[in-house]
Design a protein around this motif. Structure first.
Motif, PDB file in Angstrom:
ATOM      1  N   ASP A  27      -1.127  24.432  51.048  1.00 46.33           N
ATOM      2  CA  ASP A  27      -0.431  24.798  51.000  1.00 46.33           C
ATOM      3  C   ASP A  27       0.927  24.727  50.103  1.00 46.33           C
ATOM      4  OD1 ASP A  27      -2.384  26.341  50.686  1.00 46.33           O
ATOM      5  OD2 ASP A  27      -2.325  27.805  52.883  1.00 46.33           O
ATOM      6  N   SER A  28       1.625  24.872  49.183  1.00 46.67           N
ATOM      7  CA  SER A  28       2.768  24.712  49.043  1.00 46.67           C
ATOM      8  C   SER A  28       3.710  25.972  48.245  1.00 46.67           C
ATOM      9  CB  SER A  28       2.661  23.880  48.458  1.00 46.67           C
ATOM     10  OG  SER A  28       1.893  23.730  47.274  1.00 46.67           O
ATOM     11  N   TYR A  29       4.856  25.616  47.693  1.00 44.17           N
ATOM     12  CA  TYR A  29       5.618  26.477  47.448  1.00 44.17           C
ATOM     13  C   TYR A  29       5.467  25.413  45.456  1.00 44.17           C
ATOM     14  CZ  TYR A  29       6.766  30.043  50.092  1.00 44.17           C
ATOM     15  OH  TYR A  29       6.155  31.155  51.825  1.00 44.17           O
ATOM     16  N   VAL A  30       5.141  25.835  44.301  1.00 42.30           N
ATOM     17  CA  VAL A  30       5.478  24.862  43.117  1.00 42.30           C
ATOM     18  C   VAL A  30       6.387  26.325  42.261  1.00 42.30           C
ATOM     19  CG1 VAL A  30       3.832  23.958  41.697  1.00 42.30           C
ATOM     20  CG2 VAL A  30       3.729  23.797  43.578  1.00 42.30           C
ATOM     21  N   ILE A  31       6.916  25.822  41.959  1.00 42.21           N
ATOM     22  CA  ILE A  31       8.275  26.123  41.315  1.00 42.21           C
ATOM     23  C   ILE A  31       8.052  25.602  39.656  1.00 42.21           C
ATOM     24  CG2 ILE A  31      10.706  26.878  40.550  1.00 42.21           C
ATOM     25  CD1 ILE A  31      10.589  26.387  43.285  1.00 42.21           C
ATOM     26  N   GLN A  32       7.408  25.980  38.222  1.00 45.03           N
ATOM     27  CA  GLN A  32       7.739  24.697  37.126  1.00 45.03           C
ATOM     28  C   GLN A  32       8.578  25.391  36.120  1.00 45.03           C
ATOM     29  OE1 GLN A  32       3.663  26.655  36.062  1.00 45.03           O
ATOM     30  NE2 GLN A  32       3.349  25.418  36.438  1.00 45.03           N
ATOM     31  N   ILE A  33       9.776  24.635  36.786  1.00 45.21           N
ATOM     32  CA  ILE A  33      11.355  24.832  35.995  1.00 45.21           C
ATOM     33  C   ILE A  33      11.381  25.235  34.539  1.00 45.21           C
ATOM     34  CG2 ILE A  33      13.848  23.461  35.908  1.00 45.21           C
ATOM     35  CD1 ILE A  33      13.337  22.633  38.622  1.00 45.21           C
ATOM     36  N   PRO A  34      10.461  24.110  33.853  1.00 44.38           N
ATOM     37  CA  PRO A  34      10.180  24.503  32.530  1.00 44.38           C
ATOM     38  C   PRO A  34      10.255  25.858  31.849  1.00 44.38           C
ATOM     39  CG  PRO A  34       9.473  22.351  32.909  1.00 44.38           C
ATOM     40  CD  PRO A  34       9.763  23.001  34.627  1.00 44.38           C
ATOM     41  N   ARG A  35       9.206  26.542  32.541  1.00 47.51           N
ATOM     42  CA  ARG A  35       8.750  28.507  32.942  1.00 47.51           C
ATOM     43  C   ARG A  35      10.326  29.011  33.395  1.00 47.51           C
ATOM     44  NH1 ARG A  35       2.570  28.522  33.561  1.00 47.51           N
ATOM     45  NH2 ARG A  35       2.479  27.013  32.331  1.00 47.51           N
ATOM     46  N   LEU A  36      11.241  28.556  33.430  1.00 47.80           N
ATOM     47  CA  LEU A  36      12.680  29.498  33.556  1.00 47.80           C
ATOM     48  C   LEU A  36      13.061  29.749  32.757  1.00 47.80           C
ATOM     49  CD1 LEU A  36      13.191  27.864  37.806  1.00 47.80           C
ATOM     50  CD2 LEU A  36      11.959  29.906  37.145  1.00 47.80           C
ATOM     51  N   ARG A  37      13.345  29.285  31.470  1.00 44.48           N
ATOM     52  CA  ARG A  37      13.976  29.162  30.868  1.00 44.48           C
ATOM     53  C   ARG A  37      14.488  30.209  30.316  1.00 44.48           C
ATOM     54  NH1 ARG A  37      11.078  25.072  27.037  1.00 44.48           N
ATOM     55  NH2 ARG A  37      11.033  23.884  28.523  1.00 44.48           N
ATOM     56  N   GLU A  38      13.080  31.845  30.008  1.00 44.47           N
ATOM     57  CA  GLU A  38      13.592  32.929  29.673  1.00 44.47           C
ATOM     58  C   GLU A  38      13.619  33.967  30.704  1.00 44.47           C
ATOM     59  OE1 GLU A  38       9.460  30.934  29.860  1.00 44.47           O
ATOM     60  OE2 GLU A  38      10.314  30.005  28.480  1.00 44.47           O
ATOM     61  N   LYS A  39      13.621  33.507  31.453  1.00 42.71           N
ATOM     62  CA  LYS A  39      13.902  34.794  32.704  1.00 42.71           C
ATOM     63  C   LYS A  39      14.288  33.737  34.051  1.00 42.71           C
ATOM     64  CE  LYS A  39       9.124  34.991  33.410  1.00 42.71           C
ATOM     65  NZ  LYS A  39       7.956  35.640  33.365  1.00 42.71           N
ATOM     66  N   ARG A  40      15.579  34.371  34.746  1.00 47.31           N
ATOM     67  CA  ARG A  40      15.392  33.615  35.820  1.00 47.31           C
ATOM     68  C   ARG A  40      16.130  35.190  36.596  1.00 47.31           C
ATOM     69  NH1 ARG A  40      19.845  29.883  32.711  1.00 47.31           N
ATOM     70  NH2 ARG A  40      18.164  28.529  31.696  1.00 47.31           N
ATOM     71  N   ARG A  41      14.857  35.426  37.681  1.00 51.00           N
ATOM     72  CA  ARG A  41      15.134  36.521  38.162  1.00 51.00           C
ATOM     73  C   ARG A  41      15.608  37.136  39.654  1.00 51.00           C
ATOM     74  NH1 ARG A  41       8.630  36.722  37.823  1.00 51.00           N
ATOM     75  NH2 ARG A  41       8.945  35.033  38.376  1.00 51.00           N
ATOM     76  N   ASN A  42      16.123  35.937  40.114  1.00 54.24           N
ATOM     77  CA  ASN A  42      16.531  35.881  41.493  1.00 54.24           C
ATOM     78  C   ASN A  42      17.545  33.942  41.286  1.00 54.24           C
ATOM     79  OD1 ASN A  42      14.526  33.654  42.540  1.00 54.24           O
ATOM     80  ND2 ASN A  42      14.130  34.586  42.932  1.00 54.24           N
ATOM     81  N   ASP A  43      18.777  34.642  42.535  1.00 52.67           N
ATOM     82  CA  ASP A  43      19.193  33.023  42.935  1.00 52.67           C
ATOM     83  C   ASP A  43      18.588  31.547  42.538  1.00 52.67           C
ATOM     84  OD1 ASP A  43      21.677  35.011  42.569  1.00 52.67           O
ATOM     85  OD2 ASP A  43      21.562  35.280  45.076  1.00 52.67           O
ATOM     86  N   LEU A  44      17.227  31.621  43.391  1.00 51.86           N
ATOM     87  CA  LEU A  44      16.981  30.598  42.790  1.00 51.86           C
ATOM     88  C   LEU A  44      16.558  29.925  42.084  1.00 51.86           C
ATOM     89  CD1 LEU A  44      15.679  27.977  44.936  1.00 51.86           C
ATOM     90  CD2 LEU A  44      13.413  29.575  45.605  1.00 51.86           C
ATOM     91  N   GLU A  45      16.147  31.063  41.857  1.00 50.83           N
ATOM     92  CA  GLU A  45      15.929  30.412  40.064  1.00 50.83           C
ATOM     93  C   GLU A  45      16.817  30.456  38.974  1.00 50.83           C
ATOM     94  OE1 GLU A  45      12.715  33.430  38.337  1.00 50.83           O
ATOM     95  OE2 GLU A  45      11.596  33.001  39.396  1.00 50.83           O
ATOM     96  N   VAL A  46      18.337  31.089  38.778  1.00 50.51           N
ATOM     97  CA  VAL A  46      19.182  30.063  38.916  1.00 50.51           C
ATOM     98  C   VAL A  46      19.419  28.845  38.471  1.00 50.51           C
ATOM     99  CG1 VAL A  46      21.036  31.373  38.043  1.00 50.51           C
ATOM    100  CG2 VAL A  46      19.636  32.788  38.059  1.00 50.51           C
ATOM    101  N   LEU A  47      19.402  28.658  40.062  1.00 48.22           N
ATOM    102  CA  LEU A  47      19.577  27.389  40.523  1.00 48.22           C
ATOM    103  C   LEU A  47      18.511  26.066  40.366  1.00 48.22           C
ATOM    104  CD1 LEU A  47      21.164  25.645  42.696  1.00 48.22           C
ATOM    105  CD2 LEU A  47      19.858  25.768  44.002  1.00 48.22           C
ATOM    106  N   LEU A  48      17.734  26.350  40.371  1.00 50.24           N
ATOM    107  CA  LEU A  48      16.910  25.761  40.093  1.00 50.24           C
ATOM    108  C   LEU A  48      17.296  25.467  38.321  1.00 50.24           C
ATOM    109  CD1 LEU A  48      13.816  26.446  42.140  1.00 50.24           C
ATOM    110  CD2 LEU A  48      15.230  24.238  42.045  1.00 50.24           C
TER     111      LEU A  48
END
Length: 179
Positions: A27-48
């Protein structure tokens, strides 16, 4: 392993599946950075989003066009540190060396894929040849069976002619057989 894809912000389950994630054995956490372009909903997404590769400069894939003003103050320090690291000669040399290694690995991977494809095609051709040979062997066996039956029929015909009083040589000659 049964996987659940959960949006970390909304806690809603996602229906889309990714081959990479499915191949993981843990199990893991996976963040797809290219999909963050449209929306940055929290501080982690803004940082990434600082690491979003779609912002690469036109002259180098190592550097990104970032405007510190687009990010909260607490992340501007991260951006400044990354800019400073990119200005250091040994860091740039290491990045260039890593690029060379990655290019070589990609080239090797392409070569392996091409060879695997060629091997697969050769194996397919060999399988087709094996199939054709098996079919030819079957045809030859059938032909041998037909010829053996013809020889038996000719022998019976010779024996019948001999039984009717003809010599064996004359019987063979009348049937077009050599003595």
């Amino acid at each position: 392993m049964e996987r659940s894809y959960i949006d970390a912000v909304t806690q809603k389950e996602l229906t889309a599946r990714e081959e990479f994630i499915e191949s993981l054995t843990h199990d893991s956490y996976v963040i797809q950075i290219p999909r963050l372009r449209e929306k940055r909903r929290n501080d982690l997404e803004v940082l990434l989003s600082i690491f979003d590769q779609s912002q690469q400069t036109s002259d180098s894939r190592h550097f990104l066009n970032l405007d510190e003003a687009d990010y909260p103050e607490e992340f501007q320090r991260v951006i400044r540190r990354l800019v400073k690291a990119g200005a250091e000669q040994d860091v740039c040399e290491t990045m260039d060396l890593e690029d060379d290694i990655l290019d070589e690995l990609e080239s090797l991977e392409r070569t392996v894929i091409q060879r695997e494809k060629a091997l697969e095609e050769k194996n397919k051709a060999l399988a087709e040849k094996d199939e054709a040979l098996a079919e030819n062997a079957k045809t030859l066996a059938e032909n041998a069976k037909v010829l053996a039956e013809k020889d038996r029929a000719l022998d019976r015909a010779v024996q019948a002619l001999v039984a009717s009083g003809m010599s064996e040589d004359d019987a063979k000659s009348s049937l077009g057989l050599s003595s």
